[in-house]
Design a protein around this motif. Structure first.
Motif, PDB file in Angstrom:
ATOM      1  N   GLY A 297       0.815  -1.214   0.000  1.00 22.27           N
ATOM      2  CA  GLY A 297       0.000   0.000   0.000  1.00 22.27           C
ATOM      3  C   GLY A 297       0.848   1.262   0.000  1.00 22.27           C
ATOM      4  O   GLY A 297       0.551   2.228  -0.716  1.00 22.27           O
ATOM      5  N   MET A 298       1.928   1.269   0.804  1.00 22.52           N
ATOM      6  CA  MET A 298       2.800   2.443   0.856  1.00 22.52           C
ATOM      7  C   MET A 298       3.496   2.683  -0.482  1.00 22.52           C
ATOM      8  O   MET A 298       3.656   3.826  -0.920  1.00 22.52           O
ATOM      9  CB  MET A 298       3.850   2.272   1.959  1.00 22.52           C
ATOM     10  CG  MET A 298       3.295   2.440   3.365  1.00 22.52           C
ATOM     11  SD  MET A 298       2.551   4.068   3.637  1.00 22.52           S
ATOM     12  CE  MET A 298       3.981   5.121   3.420  1.00 22.52           C
ATOM     13  N   ARG A 299       3.902   1.601  -1.139  1.00 23.14           N
ATOM     14  CA  ARG A 299       4.536   1.768  -2.447  1.00 23.14           C
ATOM     15  C   ARG A 299       3.570   2.385  -3.454  1.00 23.14           C
ATOM     16  O   ARG A 299       3.947   3.275  -4.232  1.00 23.14           O
ATOM     17  CB  ARG A 299       5.024   0.404  -2.947  1.00 23.14           C
ATOM     18  CG  ARG A 299       6.280  -0.093  -2.237  1.00 23.14           C
ATOM     19  CD  ARG A 299       6.631  -1.498  -2.675  1.00 23.14           C
ATOM     20  NE  ARG A 299       7.884  -1.940  -2.064  1.00 23.14           N
ATOM     21  CZ  ARG A 299       8.280  -3.205  -2.029  1.00 23.14           C
ATOM     22  NH1 ARG A 299       7.527  -4.156  -2.584  1.00 23.14           N
ATOM     23  NH2 ARG A 299       9.426  -3.533  -1.463  1.00 23.14           N
ATOM     24  N   LYS A 300       2.331   1.925  -3.440  1.00 26.41           N
ATOM     25  CA  LYS A 300       1.335   2.472  -4.358  1.00 26.41           C
ATOM     26  C   LYS A 300       1.016   3.927  -4.026  1.00 26.41           C
ATOM     27  O   LYS A 300       0.838   4.753  -4.929  1.00 26.41           O
ATOM     28  CB  LYS A 300       0.065   1.626  -4.325  1.00 26.41           C
ATOM     29  CG  LYS A 300       0.247   0.244  -4.940  1.00 26.41           C
ATOM     30  CD  LYS A 300      -1.015  -0.591  -4.828  1.00 26.41           C
ATOM     31  CE  LYS A 300      -0.792  -1.987  -5.403  1.00 26.41           C
ATOM     32  NZ  LYS A 300      -1.988  -2.843  -5.239  1.00 26.41           N
ATOM     33  N   LEU A 301       0.948   4.231  -2.741  1.00 32.57           N
ATOM     34  CA  LEU A 301       0.690   5.621  -2.342  1.00 32.57           C
ATOM     35  C   LEU A 301       1.807   6.541  -2.809  1.00 32.57           C
ATOM     36  O   LEU A 301       1.555   7.632  -3.347  1.00 32.57           O
ATOM     37  CB  LEU A 301       0.568   5.720  -0.818  1.00 32.57           C
ATOM     38  CG  LEU A 301      -0.788   5.414  -0.185  1.00 32.57           C
ATOM     39  CD1 LEU A 301      -0.703   5.575   1.316  1.00 32.57           C
ATOM     40  CD2 LEU A 301      -1.862   6.317  -0.756  1.00 32.57           C
ATOM     41  N   ARG A 302       3.060   6.108  -2.597  1.00 29.60           N
ATOM     42  CA  ARG A 302       4.192   6.940  -3.026  1.00 29.60           C
ATOM     43  C   ARG A 302       4.161   7.165  -4.536  1.00 29.60           C
ATOM     44  O   ARG A 302       4.413   8.271  -5.017  1.00 29.60           O
ATOM     45  CB  ARG A 302       5.511   6.278  -2.610  1.00 29.60           C
ATOM     46  CG  ARG A 302       5.908   6.551  -1.173  1.00 29.60           C
ATOM     47  CD  ARG A 302       7.368   6.246  -0.931  1.00 29.60           C
ATOM     48  NE  ARG A 302       7.659   4.827  -1.100  1.00 29.60           N
ATOM     49  CZ  ARG A 302       7.626   3.939  -0.127  1.00 29.60           C
ATOM     50  NH1 ARG A 302       7.297   4.326   1.094  1.00 29.60           N
ATOM     51  NH2 ARG A 302       7.924   2.683  -0.362  1.00 29.60           N
ATOM     52  N   ALA A 303       3.859   6.102  -5.254  1.00 33.66           N
ATOM     53  CA  ALA A 303       3.809   6.229  -6.717  1.00 33.66           C
ATOM     54  C   ALA A 303       2.705   7.195  -7.141  1.00 33.66           C
ATOM     55  O   ALA A 303       2.886   8.035  -8.022  1.00 33.66           O
ATOM     56  CB  ALA A 303       3.592   4.856  -7.352  1.00 33.66           C
ATOM     57  N   THR A 304       1.545   7.084  -6.497  1.00 31.33           N
ATOM     58  CA  THR A 304       0.424   7.963  -6.840  1.00 31.33           C
ATOM     59  C   THR A 304       0.728   9.415  -6.506  1.00 31.33           C
ATOM     60  O   THR A 304       0.524  10.313  -7.323  1.00 31.33           O
ATOM     61  CB  THR A 304      -0.842   7.520  -6.080  1.00 31.33           C
ATOM     62  OG1 THR A 304      -1.162   6.184  -6.453  1.00 31.33           O
ATOM     63  CG2 THR A 304      -2.019   8.428  -6.413  1.00 31.33           C
ATOM     64  N   LEU A 305       1.252   9.660  -5.312  1.00 26.20           N
ATOM     65  CA  LEU A 305       1.498  11.030  -4.863  1.00 26.20           C
ATOM     66  C   LEU A 305       2.670  11.681  -5.593  1.00 26.20           C
ATOM     67  O   LEU A 305       2.741  12.903  -5.686  1.00 26.20           O
ATOM     68  CB  LEU A 305       1.746  11.050  -3.354  1.00 26.20           C
ATOM     69  CG  LEU A 305       0.536  10.652  -2.499  1.00 26.20           C
ATOM     70  CD1 LEU A 305       0.925  10.544  -1.030  1.00 26.20           C
ATOM     71  CD2 LEU A 305      -0.601  11.641  -2.674  1.00 26.20           C
TER      72      LEU A 305
END
Length: 201
Positions: free
Chosen positions: A182-190
């Motif tokens: 989840g954190m990896r996806k959040l970083r990529a999105t942001l």
């Protein structure tokens, strides 16, 4: 720190207390308080750092259980986990209320001492904070539900990974994997590396 292992007699005692609560027996809430007031207060005190506020939160939780014992669903969590989750939620709400009061008081004091220019700066900073918070909430909504739940409990709820595992009923390793993904996806999105169809660049 690991949670104590629950014994079968704990579940039986909890079930008996709940049955008595649902039957309207007034002394049942006293029994529930005797069993769980100490860990409930310890959790509230850890979050609030204030004895009186922690006591208020604990009283509010036990009063709400007395008023609506049917809100507990044994299929979703143990009684202790449910109670502590309620304590945590209400304590966090109390922190937010106190913080909101403090911010309003601080803004008034700043306005009185620094004039209108300080007020304008505060509004601008608050607007920026709201935009950033909205970006994070939007990114969280784009995650798979299990990843979003794990991250929300950990970062908004303040639970440890072990506590998240206990509350969600999944292994600790699974929780760690969900949070990492989840954190990896959040970083990529942001960071703007996610395309419109959800794939990364």
């Amino acid at each position: 720190m690991s949670r104590p292992v629950r014994r079968a007699q704990d579940d039986v005692a909890d079930a008996d207390l709940l049955a008595r609560l649902r039957a309207g027996e007034r002394d049942a809430v006293d029994g529930l308080y005797d069993r769980y007031a100490r860990p409930a207060y310890a959790l509230a005190r850890r979050i609030l750092l204030d004895d009186a506020l922690a006591e208020d939160v604990v009283q509010e939780v036990f009063l709400s259980v007395w008023r609506n014992p049917a809100a507990f669903d044994a299929a979703r969590a143990s009684l202790s986990s449910w109670l502590l989750a309620m304590v945590h939620h209400k304590a966090v709400d109390a922190v937010r209320r106190e913080e909101a009061h403090r911010r309003r008081r601080d803004r008034v004091e700043e306005d009185l001492t620094a004039g209108e220019s300080a007020a304008v700066r505060d509004v601008g900073e608050e607007a920026e904070d709201r935009v950033e918070a909205q970006r994070v909430r939007t990114a969280l909504r784009g995650l798979p539900p299990v990843q979003r739940e794990a991250l929300a409990l950990a970062y908004y709820g303040g639970y440890t990974q072990r506590e998240v595992a206990a509350l969600t009923g999944v292994p600790l390793g699974t929780v760690k994997t969900r949070m990492l993904s989840g954190m990896r996806k959040l970083r990529a999105t942001l960071s703007g590396d996610v395309l419109g169809d959800g794939t990364t660049r």
